[in-house]
Design a protein around this motif. Structure first.
Motif, PDB file in Angstrom:
ATOM      1  N   MET A 176       1.108  -0.869  -0.206  1.00 42.09           N
ATOM      2  CA  MET A 176      -0.213   0.074  -0.412  1.00 42.09           C
ATOM      3  C   MET A 176       0.879   0.883  -0.155  1.00 42.09           C
ATOM      4  N   PRO A 177       0.829   2.728   0.307  1.00 44.57           N
ATOM      5  CA  PRO A 177       1.557   3.240   0.365  1.00 44.57           C
ATOM      6  C   PRO A 177       1.277   3.574   1.657  1.00 44.57           C
ATOM      7  N   TYR A 178       3.203   4.251   1.962  1.00 47.92           N
ATOM      8  CA  TYR A 178       3.288   4.336   2.629  1.00 47.92           C
ATOM      9  C   TYR A 178       2.786   4.666   3.621  1.00 47.92           C
ATOM     10  N   ALA A 179       2.144   6.252   3.706  1.00 49.30           N
ATOM     11  CA  ALA A 179       0.878   6.326   4.889  1.00 49.30           C
ATOM     12  C   ALA A 179       0.628   5.744   5.451  1.00 49.30           C
ATOM     13  N   ARG A 180       0.091   5.202   4.762  1.00 45.09           N
ATOM     14  CA  ARG A 180      -1.079   4.358   5.524  1.00 45.09           C
ATOM     15  C   ARG A 180       0.300   2.956   6.727  1.00 45.09           C
ATOM     16  N   LEU A 181       0.734   1.984   5.761  1.00 46.40           N
ATOM     17  CA  LEU A 181       1.279   1.451   6.873  1.00 46.40           C
ATOM     18  C   LEU A 181       1.933   2.018   8.010  1.00 46.40           C
ATOM     19  N   LEU A 182       2.710   3.475   7.436  1.00 45.54           N
ATOM     20  CA  LEU A 182       3.365   4.183   8.908  1.00 45.54           C
ATOM     21  C   LEU A 182       2.001   4.414   9.535  1.00 45.54           C
ATOM     22  N   LYS A 183       1.163   4.823   9.644  1.00 44.83           N
ATOM     23  CA  LYS A 183      -0.581   5.682  10.601  1.00 44.83           C
ATOM     24  C   LYS A 183      -0.268   4.221  11.493  1.00 44.83           C
ATOM     25  N   GLU A 184      -1.085   2.891  10.550  1.00 41.87           N
ATOM     26  CA  GLU A 184      -1.036   1.705  11.006  1.00 41.87           C
ATOM     27  C   GLU A 184      -0.166   1.098  12.150  1.00 41.87           C
ATOM     28  N   ALA A 185       1.525   0.846  11.485  1.00 38.45           N
ATOM     29  CA  ALA A 185       2.236   0.750  12.794  1.00 38.45           C
ATOM     30  C   ALA A 185       2.017   1.663  14.273  1.00 38.45           C
ATOM     31  N   VAL A 186       2.633   3.258  13.359  1.00 37.08           N
ATOM     32  CA  VAL A 186       3.221   3.719  14.254  1.00 37.08           C
ATOM     33  C   VAL A 186       2.374   4.623  15.439  1.00 37.08           C
ATOM     34  N   LEU A 187       0.955   3.752  15.681  1.00 34.29           N
ATOM     35  CA  LEU A 187       0.170   4.583  15.818  1.00 34.29           C
ATOM     36  C   LEU A 187      -0.545   2.546  16.619  1.00 34.29           C
ATOM     37  N   HIS A 188       0.313   1.843  16.651  1.00 31.87           N
ATOM     38  CA  HIS A 188      -0.779   0.571  16.991  1.00 31.87           C
ATOM     39  C   HIS A 188      -0.415   0.718  18.563  1.00 31.87           C
ATOM     40  N   ALA A 219       5.557  10.813   2.977  1.00 36.55           N
ATOM     41  CA  ALA A 219       5.662  12.527   1.348  1.00 36.55           C
ATOM     42  C   ALA A 219       6.616  12.678   1.333  1.00 36.55           C
ATOM     43  N   HIS A 220       7.622  13.068   2.582  1.00 32.27           N
ATOM     44  CA  HIS A 220       8.962  13.573   2.652  1.00 32.27           C
ATOM     45  C   HIS A 220       9.717  13.648   1.951  1.00 32.27           C
ATOM     46  N   PRO A 221      10.363  14.391   0.939  1.00 34.74           N
ATOM     47  CA  PRO A 221      11.361  13.612   0.516  1.00 34.74           C
ATOM     48  C   PRO A 221      12.731  12.813   0.998  1.00 34.74           C
ATOM     49  N   ALA A 222      13.347  13.584   1.628  1.00 33.45           N
ATOM     50  CA  ALA A 222      13.635  12.801   2.989  1.00 33.45           C
ATOM     51  C   ALA A 222      13.344  11.755   3.355  1.00 33.45           C
ATOM     52  N   THR A 223      12.548  11.390   4.024  1.00 34.14           N
ATOM     53  CA  THR A 223      12.094   9.812   3.823  1.00 34.14           C
ATOM     54  C   THR A 223      11.959   8.520   2.800  1.00 34.14           C
ATOM     55  N   ALA A 224      11.894   9.759   1.598  1.00 38.28           N
ATOM     56  CA  ALA A 224      12.062   8.617   0.055  1.00 38.28           C
ATOM     57  C   ALA A 224      13.186   8.312   0.320  1.00 38.28           C
ATOM     58  N   ARG A 225      13.989   9.105   0.431  1.00 40.49           N
ATOM     59  CA  ARG A 225      15.457   8.723   0.432  1.00 40.49           C
ATOM     60  C   ARG A 225      16.566   7.441   1.254  1.00 40.49           C
ATOM     61  N   GLU A 250       7.394  10.400  -6.382  1.00 34.55           N
ATOM     62  CA  GLU A 250       6.587  10.550  -8.061  1.00 34.55           C
ATOM     63  C   GLU A 250       5.186   9.761  -7.569  1.00 34.55           C
ATOM     64  N   THR A 251       5.170   8.639  -7.044  1.00 32.63           N
ATOM     65  CA  THR A 251       4.159   8.392  -6.608  1.00 32.63           C
ATOM     66  C   THR A 251       3.291   8.503  -5.591  1.00 32.63           C
ATOM     67  N   GLY A 252       3.990   9.145  -4.374  1.00 35.58           N
ATOM     68  CA  GLY A 252       3.067   9.469  -2.723  1.00 35.58           C
ATOM     69  C   GLY A 252       3.804   8.802  -2.398  1.00 35.58           C
ATOM     70  N   GLY A 253       4.652   7.922  -2.510  1.00 36.88           N
ATOM     71  CA  GLY A 253       5.293   6.743  -1.917  1.00 36.88           C
ATOM     72  C   GLY A 253       4.431   5.329  -1.708  1.00 36.88           C
ATOM     73  N   ASP A 254       4.496   5.203  -3.430  1.00 35.80           N
ATOM     74  CA  ASP A 254       3.057   3.376  -3.444  1.00 35.80           C
ATOM     75  C   ASP A 254       4.423   2.714  -3.337  1.00 35.80           C
ATOM     76  N   LEU A 255       4.699   1.713  -2.551  1.00 38.22           N
ATOM     77  CA  LEU A 255       5.494   1.088  -1.910  1.00 38.22           C
ATOM     78  C   LEU A 255       6.014  -0.071  -3.522  1.00 38.22           C
ATOM     79  N   ALA A 256       4.004  -0.550  -3.755  1.00 36.91           N
ATOM     80  CA  ALA A 256       4.529  -1.271  -4.991  1.00 36.91           C
ATOM     81  C   ALA A 256       5.214  -1.005  -6.198  1.00 36.91           C
ATOM     82  N   ALA A 257       5.157   0.037  -6.147  1.00 37.15           N
ATOM     83  CA  ALA A 257       6.031   1.200  -7.527  1.00 37.15           C
ATOM     84  C   ALA A 257       6.958   1.081  -7.025  1.00 37.15           C
ATOM     85  N   VAL A 258       7.483   1.096  -6.117  1.00 40.23           N
ATOM     86  CA  VAL A 258       9.188   1.845  -5.267  1.00 40.23           C
ATOM     87  C   VAL A 258      10.144  -0.077  -5.783  1.00 40.23           C
TER      88      VAL A 258
END
Length: 459
Positions: free
Chosen positions: A149-161, A270-276, A305-313
């Protein structure tokens, strides 16, 4: 370099299996993470929302045990506490067996490796015996369904679990100027979750953030809690710091509500530093300890480009020539080594499920500690070491050799070592290894020589 099906299974999965042909191309490798997750049903691990009931039972029985001491109920309560404690231990050990079965029998080794990668990226650890059976259920609930999924969805579920909130002491954190602070409740501001969120989960150590960003983010996160009497996380506005917070130059609403927290996590994802940072970590884990700069560039660019689409990465990683270079420099961590050994020997449900939990633990769990990777017990929130050198100390490697020589024979009927060398490695088995396997005095020694060899240890 061109796609190599053998490398696809060894480098991006848990190794070759006589029961599952390797994926024919990168498209099939990627398709595997989108197909129905068959092995999660073949070897079930309960989600946190189910397993937490055992946590509640243990906590309540411990309280009852203290209250019953010196009364007529003491023995009965103590017996119930012991039985429930044993069930928690058994569940943790069953979860270990299920993880090995999944790695051994999956038709998508890439999926299982990604689950393990993200579980390490979002490391949690049991803070006490009460939590010790809940790590795998956390991964099952928060991480496994979201690896594509997009990384934002994974991040929210993991960090706020709830497990992350408990591990990083988020619940006691209150805003210094919150209503709860004014009333004298709570434990003050705690920066643990905010710091690891920036340093490990998003921007990365050395990234463009300051101590002020950590504090502002910690204030923004106040209000997010997990009260252990409740099934999941909740938000308490009276504990939240009032006013706007500024994180990495972005001002977030002064409204004390969960929506603001989610907005901040989406911004960080979505931050560029996160992407890298995260792209480089993926490349180090799957491709090379020091990945080519242009590989990381391609993955990070796709992320942005994809907003953190993990499958695309992942697709960008697999499309790069470096992914298929013949040099195998990564060393399998201990869990991966044992899992790939089981996979090569076709040891799965039939062999593992009938074993009592204590035997699963003695054969497949205890050895992990000797190899340097005790099950679900990394030292800190940064997870397991990335450097290959961490796993090949004399002591740790001796433990691998010992396991390879002794344990497989107690789990299955061993194949002819000459045939097994081809099953486990195909043409990647060196002539020297084939000769050594042939020269072994027993089948057990021959299989052990192959499993302990550098040819098998590398990916």
């Amino acid at each position: 370099m061109a796609y190599d099906p053998l490398l696809a299974e060894i480098r991006f999965g848990f190794g070759l299996s006589p029961l599952a042909p390797p994926p024919s191309g990168a498209a099939e490798l990627l398709e595997g993470i989108h197909r129905p997750d068959v092995v999660e049903h073949l070897a079930p691990i309960p989600p946190f929302s189910e397993a937490v009931t055992l946590f509640h039972d243990l906590r309540d029985l411990r309280r009852a045990d203290r209250e019953a001491r010196g009364t007529s109920r003491e023995e009965a309560v103590a017996a119930r506490l012991q039985a429930t404690s044993q069930e928690a231990v058994k569940l943790r050990r069953r979860n270990l067996g299920a993880a090995y079965i999944r790695a051994s029998e999956t038709r998508s080794g890439f999926r299982e490796r990604l689950v393990a990668f993200w579980a390490d990226h979002f490391t949690v650890r049991a803070k006490s015996f009460l939590f010790q059976h809940l790590v795998a259920p956390y991964v099952e609930e928060a991480i496994r369904p979201r690896i594509a999924m997009p990384y934002a969805r994974l991040l929210k579920e993991a960090v706020l679990h709830p497990m992350m909130l408990a591990y990083l002491d988020q619940t006691p954190s209150i805003g210094p100027n919150s209503r709860a602070a004014e009333e004298g409740g709570g434990g003050g501001l705690n920066e643990n979750l905010a710091r690891e969120l920036l340093e490990l989960h998003t921007i990365g150590a050395g990234g463009p953030y300051s101590q002020m960003d950590v504090r502002e983010l910690a204030e923004l996160l106040t209000g997010v809690v997990w009260y252990q009497d409740e099934p999941g996380r909740s938000y308490r506005p009276r504990r939240a710091e009032p006013g706007a917070e500024v994180v990495l130059g972005r001002t977030f609403s002064s409204e004390a509500e969960l929506r603001t927290v989610m907005e901040a996590l989406e911004f960080l994802a979505a931050h560029p530093a996160t992407a890298r940072h995260v792209s480089a970590k993926l490349a180090r884990s799957f491709v090379a300890e020091v990945p080519p700069a242009d590989l990381v560039d391609a993955m990070a660019s796709t992320w942005e480009e994809t907003g953190g689409d993990l499958a695309a990465v992942y697709a960008a990683m697999l499309a790069h020539p470096a992914a298929w270079g013949p040099e195998r420099t990564r060393i399998k961590p201990p869990f991966d080594f044992i899992a790939s050994s089981l996979r090569a020997l076709a040891i799965g449900r039939t062999e593992i499920t009938p074993l009592p939990e204590y035997r699963v633990w003695s054969k497949l769990g205890v050895p992990l500690r000797g190899m340097g990777q005790p099950w679900e017990s990394p030292v800190g929130p940064d997870g397991w070491p990335e450097a290959a050198a961490a796993w090949v100390t004399p002591q740790f490697y001796a433990a691998r050799i010992s396991w390879a020589m002794r344990t497989p024979a107690g789990l299955t009927e061993l194949p002819d070592p000459r045939a097994f060398a081809i099953t486990a490695l195909g043409p990647l088995a060196s002539p020297e290894l084939r000769f050594a396997a042939l020269a072994a005095e027993t089948r057990g020694e021959g299989i052990g020589v192959i499993l302990a060899s550098p040819d098998f240890q590398r990916r």
